[in-house]
Design a protein around this motif. Structure first.
Motif, PDB file in Angstrom:
ATOM      1  N   TYR A 126       2.106  -4.043  15.342  1.00 57.12           N
ATOM      2  CA  TYR A 126       1.665  -3.042  14.386  1.00 57.12           C
ATOM      3  C   TYR A 126       0.684  -3.656  13.387  1.00 57.12           C
ATOM      4  O   TYR A 126       0.928  -4.713  12.827  1.00 57.12           O
ATOM      5  CB  TYR A 126       2.850  -2.443  13.628  1.00 57.12           C
ATOM      6  CG  TYR A 126       2.409  -1.375  12.668  1.00 57.12           C
ATOM      7  CD1 TYR A 126       2.090  -0.100  13.122  1.00 57.12           C
ATOM      8  CD2 TYR A 126       2.252  -1.644  11.313  1.00 57.12           C
ATOM      9  CE1 TYR A 126       1.642   0.875  12.251  1.00 57.12           C
ATOM     10  CE2 TYR A 126       1.807  -0.674  10.437  1.00 57.12           C
ATOM     11  CZ  TYR A 126       1.506   0.579  10.917  1.00 57.12           C
ATOM     12  OH  TYR A 126       1.052   1.546  10.053  1.00 57.12           O
ATOM     13  N   GLY A 127      -0.424  -2.986  13.212  1.00 55.89           N
ATOM     14  CA  GLY A 127      -1.408  -3.460  12.250  1.00 55.89           C
ATOM     15  C   GLY A 127      -2.316  -4.544  12.807  1.00 55.89           C
ATOM     16  O   GLY A 127      -3.213  -5.018  12.128  1.00 55.89           O
ATOM     17  N   THR A 128      -2.079  -4.952  14.047  1.00 54.30           N
ATOM     18  CA  THR A 128      -2.951  -5.937  14.685  1.00 54.30           C
ATOM     19  C   THR A 128      -3.768  -5.223  15.755  1.00 54.30           C
ATOM     20  O   THR A 128      -3.505  -4.067  16.070  1.00 54.30           O
ATOM     21  CB  THR A 128      -2.140  -7.052  15.363  1.00 54.30           C
ATOM     22  OG1 THR A 128      -1.589  -6.516  16.579  1.00 54.30           O
ATOM     23  CG2 THR A 128      -1.013  -7.548  14.483  1.00 54.30           C
ATOM     24  N   PRO A 129      -4.745  -5.910  16.322  1.00 51.12           N
ATOM     25  CA  PRO A 129      -5.540  -5.264  17.376  1.00 51.12           C
ATOM     26  C   PRO A 129      -4.734  -5.062  18.651  1.00 51.12           C
ATOM     27  O   PRO A 129      -5.151  -4.313  19.515  1.00 51.12           O
ATOM     28  CB  PRO A 129      -6.676  -6.247  17.632  1.00 51.12           C
ATOM     29  CG  PRO A 129      -6.511  -7.361  16.687  1.00 51.12           C
ATOM     30  CD  PRO A 129      -5.220  -7.233  15.971  1.00 51.12           C
ATOM     31  N   ASP A 130      -3.615  -5.749  18.794  1.00 48.40           N
ATOM     32  CA  ASP A 130      -2.864  -5.658  20.044  1.00 48.40           C
ATOM     33  C   ASP A 130      -1.962  -4.442  20.055  1.00 48.40           C
ATOM     34  O   ASP A 130      -1.479  -4.000  19.024  1.00 48.40           O
ATOM     35  CB  ASP A 130      -2.016  -6.915  20.232  1.00 48.40           C
ATOM     36  CG  ASP A 130      -2.895  -8.133  20.347  1.00 48.40           C
ATOM     37  OD1 ASP A 130      -3.825  -8.083  21.164  1.00 48.40           O
ATOM     38  OD2 ASP A 130      -2.668  -9.102  19.603  1.00 48.40           O
ATOM     39  N   ARG A 131      -1.758  -3.939  21.256  1.00 46.12           N
ATOM     40  CA  ARG A 131      -0.859  -2.814  21.385  1.00 46.12           C
ATOM     41  C   ARG A 131       0.397  -3.265  22.104  1.00 46.12           C
ATOM     42  O   ARG A 131       0.361  -4.151  22.930  1.00 46.12           O
ATOM     43  CB  ARG A 131      -1.564  -1.682  22.110  1.00 46.12           C
ATOM     44  CG  ARG A 131      -2.850  -1.302  21.380  1.00 46.12           C
ATOM     45  CD  ARG A 131      -3.484  -0.026  21.832  1.00 46.12           C
ATOM     46  NE  ARG A 131      -2.635   0.751  22.700  1.00 46.12           N
ATOM     47  CZ  ARG A 131      -1.678   1.560  22.293  1.00 46.12           C
ATOM     48  NH1 ARG A 131      -1.461   1.713  21.014  1.00 46.12           N
ATOM     49  NH2 ARG A 131      -0.957   2.216  23.151  1.00 46.12           N
TER      50      ARG A 131
ATOM     51  N   LYS B 273       0.822  -1.202   0.000  1.00 51.56           N
ATOM     52  CA  LYS B 273       0.000   0.000   0.000  1.00 51.56           C
ATOM     53  C   LYS B 273       0.861   1.259   0.000  1.00 51.56           C
ATOM     54  O   LYS B 273       1.969   1.259   0.519  1.00 51.56           O
ATOM     55  CB  LYS B 273      -0.880   0.020   1.241  1.00 51.56           C
ATOM     56  CG  LYS B 273      -2.038  -0.958   1.191  1.00 51.56           C
ATOM     57  CD  LYS B 273      -2.854  -0.830   2.459  1.00 51.56           C
ATOM     58  CE  LYS B 273      -3.952  -1.876   2.494  1.00 51.56           C
ATOM     59  NZ  LYS B 273      -4.651  -1.885   3.765  1.00 51.56           N
TER      60      LYS B 273
ATOM     61  N   ALA C  51       5.498  10.831  14.732  1.00 56.09           N
ATOM     62  CA  ALA C  51       5.119   9.907  13.659  1.00 56.09           C
ATOM     63  C   ALA C  51       4.669  10.644  12.398  1.00 56.09           C
ATOM     64  O   ALA C  51       4.962  10.223  11.293  1.00 56.09           O
ATOM     65  CB  ALA C  51       4.017   8.978  14.143  1.00 56.09           C
TER      66      ALA C  51
ATOM     67  N   MET D 252       4.252  -4.927   6.986  1.00 54.14           N
ATOM     68  CA  MET D 252       3.748  -6.304   7.061  1.00 54.14           C
ATOM     69  C   MET D 252       4.787  -7.271   6.489  1.00 54.14           C
ATOM     70  O   MET D 252       4.952  -8.387   6.984  1.00 54.14           O
ATOM     71  CB  MET D 252       2.436  -6.441   6.289  1.00 54.14           C
ATOM     72  CG  MET D 252       1.353  -5.497   6.757  1.00 54.14           C
ATOM     73  SD  MET D 252       1.043  -5.606   8.532  1.00 54.14           S
ATOM     74  CE  MET D 252       0.164  -4.074   8.821  1.00 54.14           C
TER      75      MET D 252
ATOM     76  N   LEU E 241       6.050   4.600  16.192  1.00 55.19           N
ATOM     77  CA  LEU E 241       4.998   3.714  15.704  1.00 55.19           C
ATOM     78  C   LEU E 241       5.398   2.249  15.725  1.00 55.19           C
ATOM     79  O   LEU E 241       4.570   1.370  15.948  1.00 55.19           O
ATOM     80  CB  LEU E 241       4.648   4.128  14.268  1.00 55.19           C
ATOM     81  CG  LEU E 241       3.184   4.176  13.868  1.00 55.19           C
ATOM     82  CD1 LEU E 241       2.370   4.965  14.877  1.00 55.19           C
ATOM     83  CD2 LEU E 241       3.037   4.783  12.479  1.00 55.19           C
TER      84      LEU E 241
END
Lengths: 473, 557
Positions: free
Chosen positions: B544-549, B56, B207, B102, B176
């Motif tokens: 990153y990019g997942t629901p988890d922080r 992307k 960021a 990713m 980030l």
């Protein structure tokens, strides 16, 4: 030295008169704002008295004070919905902690980005609509336009208040840039595409307030849940005003529909015949709907998004009605089945719910849009006309997200470029449509009179009759 | 523990292609107009090297970067008249958003490191073209340049950023992703652009980055231009950059034709290079063979020979072999370097390389050799030069022995071995530290460099050993056994420790931006890439990019 009498000029419930930092920021920003309004607002009507609703407090008596006022003298206030000292963060990783009254350092930049992106849309719509009063179909409508304009201006104030109060020097700079970006400006356009689309006619205006402002409603709903309490309270108050904008859109298009049906009953359903009577034929209206719905669908961003997961996880941006509507507010263990498109085939995929928050909000939005469409279809039915308006499929005419760059018809069926070319003029406004709509845009200024293409509303504003002088020209 | 990548020691694995003709580009467009070339980044989202990520927002993977490197190489040889290369983007509002996260997240550590190394080399290649080649470069940032996107811009001579009140340059890695802008970004900020360290610190923590006038004030970019004047400003800056270089006559182009590897089960064959692997021993032999005779006698003849001219062809092939070694043969840890042919031929070729260096083609060939030797310097494998009978470590090829971690010279009167020195060993191919390999070798005895260079021509093993060119010089009786033991011992050591040791020993002497990029920035980045705070279950890169922080361990090391 303070040169502005804050309390009388700026109604507020944020203790402005004792807030030196905010005063200093506003002192600098206020003249720039008024200059911006002068350059980019409905400038040609600055000296006219307009029957406007002003919020002077957040209680039930104060939020809607009506009276004639010149727009530059409008008292743009700063209001936060009533706070609750014990409020807890309702979702995300910080769920259950005390709501933040100050910006948490680790989320400062994200929050600023969220606020600036929301804020940027507010002045944009004023700019997009700045010339429309010249072709208003009635004083009633002209007044509604101005009401929308001053409230969008106030929404900008609300966001700027947050930037000034909580983000220091960066916030002040961002606030200035909000006035420097201009809708459709080739050099420094507004951040989001839809807010650079020209609002050329009143039909565009009604569609904009119906569909694009409705995006605003859902963004505000999700920010109203924010763990950052000042943002949540600001957005909750803004929602009361946003509702009026959608009322203008929904009833505006409804009156266009009503007028079209009245004409159709006389001359039949041939669009040409309808146009000959100076009304807007329903197929043309449908094309405008298709355009604005698809453009507004883009505002929710990509279907699967890291940002949306970040913002939800950080407890900055929730779902619409997060507290009321959902049971699990962490959204960690759940997934969402979303449609996927790889350029050739449509299929389904389970994605972590947090990453699908854009899509969750978009679905709420589409559902809400459908209610508006149903409302118009009821008008058509009541008139005894055989026609149904519809929402285009969400894949249609998209520029952002997985469907961007591909062609789909109104039902969302993938089609090739040839089929698109063949169908485009039936689906989206043509230049011919626009020329025709332009030809209808003639200012009607006699109190109580309405242009040929739109039916009068059932009642006036604040109990006033339809022939009330809503704008003194 | 380091992750191991399954090693494709057979031909059934799809091999990477490192030479791509612009007409076959997927992600870039090369447009040449007179003495200005435009390289437009237009990454095809769904045409990444693997299908578990989507490219992307003009983000890149190795495939995108291979095309960039190919484009640079193409302009060097196929467009000798070009004096400015403009790098810009085809997307609206986004120039390039850097390496695809990713992709990084789902890659092995070994791949990540080698991916970063390759992209670093490509960016250094942009600077190399400006310093030694025929063109300068302009980054025309038509939208936000974040992470690797801004690092790419930093490699250019000038940076022009669109001022639309939104577009910014940014390093979002720290805030980030919990990693570094590791493709030279931090180093170039303070070492090349000389941005103040405190401002660099602030910049690298935001960021969303810095835009507009402040980006100019902080010297993050050279100029901003509004959207409506952006093309004009680009043209103006490109012209100004082009005009600082001498105009080049419209010379006949030499379109690069690639290394043409032929893969087999146990190695790769090229016209002048062989790569033979011994999978069981985890070793390989890399052999460069000289032609029968030197061929072209002057620049015109060399130019006419073009891609077929031996020094160009052989070093391209060596380059290609090194890249396959790095990316496709992860557990081949020790490589012996061999040369074959008549060293006098090498010295004759060197004479031409030196005497005709004002000719653009000869100069570009020297540039290729210099870059390939640098690629060898930073390849994290143990290299042993094997100077035996019929070898030809002379002049330019002597650099291979000097680049090696050790050199074994057969010293036996019955099996005469000849090494050779030419003027090309005197600084034609500086290392990343700015010194010649001889200078780096003899930091403790600098007079030795002059002594060696004072004896151009061939020397025997005995002399070479006396001069300090041999790590060990066994006779024929000990030769086989000593080599075997050396290789077996090497293959038994910890590969991580070897990589660390070699890269420490190879770059003695002064620090340069380049050595800092490979030795400091990359090393720190590779460390961070391994740490739980980045790649653990709750690491920033993993989340990153997942629901988890991310959840960090806040202990400083």
């Amino acid at each position: 030295m303070t040169t502005i009498d804050y309390e009388s000029k700026i109604p507020n419930n944020v203790e402005l008169s004792s807030d030196k930092r905010l005063q200093r920021a506003l002192e600098h920003w206020l003249p720039q704002y008024l200059q911006w309004w002068h350059e980019m607002g409905p400038t040609d009507f600055e000296t006219k008295d307009v029957y406007l609703r002003t919020a002077i407090s957040v209680d039930s008596d104060g939020w809607a004070q009506f009276g004639h006022v010149k727009m530059p003298d409008y008292r743009w206030g700063i209001f936060l919905a009533e706070g609750n000292k014990d409020r807890k963060i309702p979702f995300g990783d910080h769920m259950g902690e005390d709501a933040w009254q100050q910006v948490p350092g680790e989320y400062r930049n994200w929050l600023r980005r969220v606020i600036v992106t929301q804020a940027d849309t507010e002045p944009a719509s004023v700019e997009q609509q700045r010339l429309l009063a010249h072709t208003a179909p009635s004083l009633y409508d002209m007044r509604n336009l101005f009401q929308v304009n001053v409230e969008e201006g106030r929404h900008l104030w609300a966001m700027v208040y947050l930037l000034h109060t909580y983000f220091g020097k960066d916030g002040r700079e961002e606030a200035e840039e909000l006035l420097e970006r201009r809708s459709g400006n080739p050099d420094h356009p507004r951040i989001l595409g839809t807010f650079n689309e020209p609002c050329r006619s009143w039909l565009d205006f009604f569609c904009f307030t119906m569909f694009t402002d409705r995006d605003g409603k859902f963004q505000l709903l999700s920010l109203a849940e924010s763990g950052f309490d000042p943002l949540a309270r600001t957005c909750r108050f803004m929602l009361t005003e946003e509702a009026h904008h959608m009322f203008v859109g929904q009833t505006g298009v409804g009156r266009v529909v009503q007028r079209a049906c009245e004409v159709m009953k006389e001359v039949g359903r041939d669009p040409k015949a309808v146009r000959e009577q100076g009304a807007i034929d329903l197929p043309t209206l449908q094309r405008y709907v298709n355009f604005w719905v698809s453009s507004s669908n883009d505002l929710y961003g990509a279907e699967v998004s890291s940002n949306s997961a970040n913002y939800f996880g950080a407890s900055l941006k929730g779902r619409a009605w997060e507290e009321k509507k959902y049971d699990d507010h962490t959204a960690l263990e759940q997934s969402k089945d979303i449609e996927t498109w790889d350029g050739k085939t449509l299929s389904h995929e389970e994605v972590p719910l947090r990453n699908a928050m854009n899509e969750v909000l978009r679905e709420e939005y589409i559902e809400d849009n459908q209610k508006g469409i149903n409302y118009w279809n009821r008008i058509i039915k009541e008139q005894g006309v055989d026609f149904e308006l519809r929402l285009p499929n969400r894949r249609f005419n998209r520029n952002i997200g997985m469907y961007a760059g591909y062609r789909f018809d109104l039902d969302g069926k993938p089609i090739d470029e040839a089929a698109w070319k063949a169908g485009e003029s039936a689906w989206l406004p043509t230049e011919d449509d626009r020329v025709y709509i332009d030809s209808l845009m003639v200012k009607v200024t006699e109190p109580g009179k309405f242009a040929s293409w739109i039916a009068p509303p059932p009642k006036g504003i604040n109990g006033n009759p339809l022939d009330f002088e809503y704008v003194r020209l | 523990m380091s992750t191991t990548t399954p090693v494709p020691a057979s031909s059934d694995v799809a091999h990477l292609d490192f030479d791509i003709h612009p007409k076959d580009f997927t992600h870039w467009r090369l447009e040449v107009d007179g003495d200005v070339a435009r390289l437009v980044m237009a990454v095809q989202e769904d045409k990444g090297q693997r299908d578990d990520y989507v490219l992307k927002l003009n983000s890149y993977d190795l495939g995108v970067d291979i095309e960039l490197a190919s484009a640079l190489n193409f302009v060097r040889f196929a467009h000798p008249q070009v004096r400015c290369l403009v790098i810009t983007g085809a997307l609206d509002r986004v120039f390039c958003s850097g390496a695809n996260i990713m992709m990084l997240r789902s890659s092995t550590h070994a791949f990540k490191v080698n991916f970063c190394k390759y992209t670093n080399e490509t960016r250094l290649g942009i600077e190399d073209a400006s310093e030694h080649g025929h063109f300068h470069s302009l980054a025309a940032l038509n939208g936000t340049a974040s992470g690797g996107g801004y690092e790419l811009a930093l490699a250019c001579d000038k940076i022009l950023l669109v001022d639309d009140r939104s577009s910014a340059v940014s390093f979002p890695e720290l805030p980030l992703l919990g990693v570094l802008p590791g493709t030279g970004g931090l180093t170039r900020l303070v070492d090349k652009r000389k941005v103040r360290r405190d401002l660099s610190d602030v910049f690298s923590s935001i960021a969303e980055g810095i835009k507009g006038k402040r980006a100019v004030q902080w010297d993050l970019v050279d100029r901003v231009a509004p959207l409506s004047k952006f093309d004009e400003a680009t043209t103006e800056e490109a012209r100004a950059l082009a005009d600082t270089l001498p105009e080049l006559p419209a010379e006949q182009a030499v379109e690069p034709d690639g290394a043409r590897p032929v893969f087999r089960e146990d190695g790769i064959d090229y016209d002048h290079v062989r790569f033979d692997i011994d999978a069981a021993a985890r070793t390989a032999e890399l052999t460069v063979t000289l032609p029968e005779n030197a061929g072209p006698k002057n620049a015109a003849e060399a130019h006419a020979a073009g891609n077929a001219w031996w020094p160009l062809a052989a070093f391209r092939q060596l380059d290609d072999a090194l890249l396959h070694l790095r990316l496709e043969y992860a557990d081949i840890g020790t490589v012996s370097l061999h040369t074959r042919g008549d060293p006098a031929v090498m010295l004759a070729i060197d004479e031409l390389l030196e005497s005709e260096q004002d000719h653009w083609f000869v100069r570009e060939v020297r540039n290729v050799i210099r870059r390939v030797l640098k690629r060898l310097d930073v390849t994290s494998r143990s290299f042993f030069a094997i100077v035996d009978e019929n070898s030809a470590f002379a002049g330019t090829l002597l650099e291979l022995a000097l680049a090696a971690d050790r050199s074994y010279v057969l010293n036996d009167p019955d099996m005469p071995v000849q090494l050779g020195v030419s003027v090309m060993n005197g600084g034609a191919y500086p290392m990343g530290n700015g010194l010649s390999r001889l200078e780096s070798r003899f930091l403790g005895a600098p007079e030795r460099v002059g002594e060696i260079l004072a004896k151009p021509g061939l020397m025997d093993a005995e002399t070479a050993d006396e001069m300090g060119l041999a790590t060990s010089a066994p006779d024929s009786i000990d030769w086989e056994d000593e080599l075997r033991l050396a290789l077996e011992e090497r293959a038994s050591f910890s590969p991580d420790a070897l990589t660390g040791m070699e890269s420490n020993l190879r770059f003695a002497g002064p620090e340069t931006m380049e050595t800092k990029i490979f030795g400091r920035l990359s090393a720190w980045q590779n460390w961070i890439f391994q740490r739980p705070n980045a790649v653990g279950e709750s690491g920033a890169l993993k989340c990153y990019g997942t629901p988890d922080r991310p959840a960090f361990s806040y202990e400083r090391t």
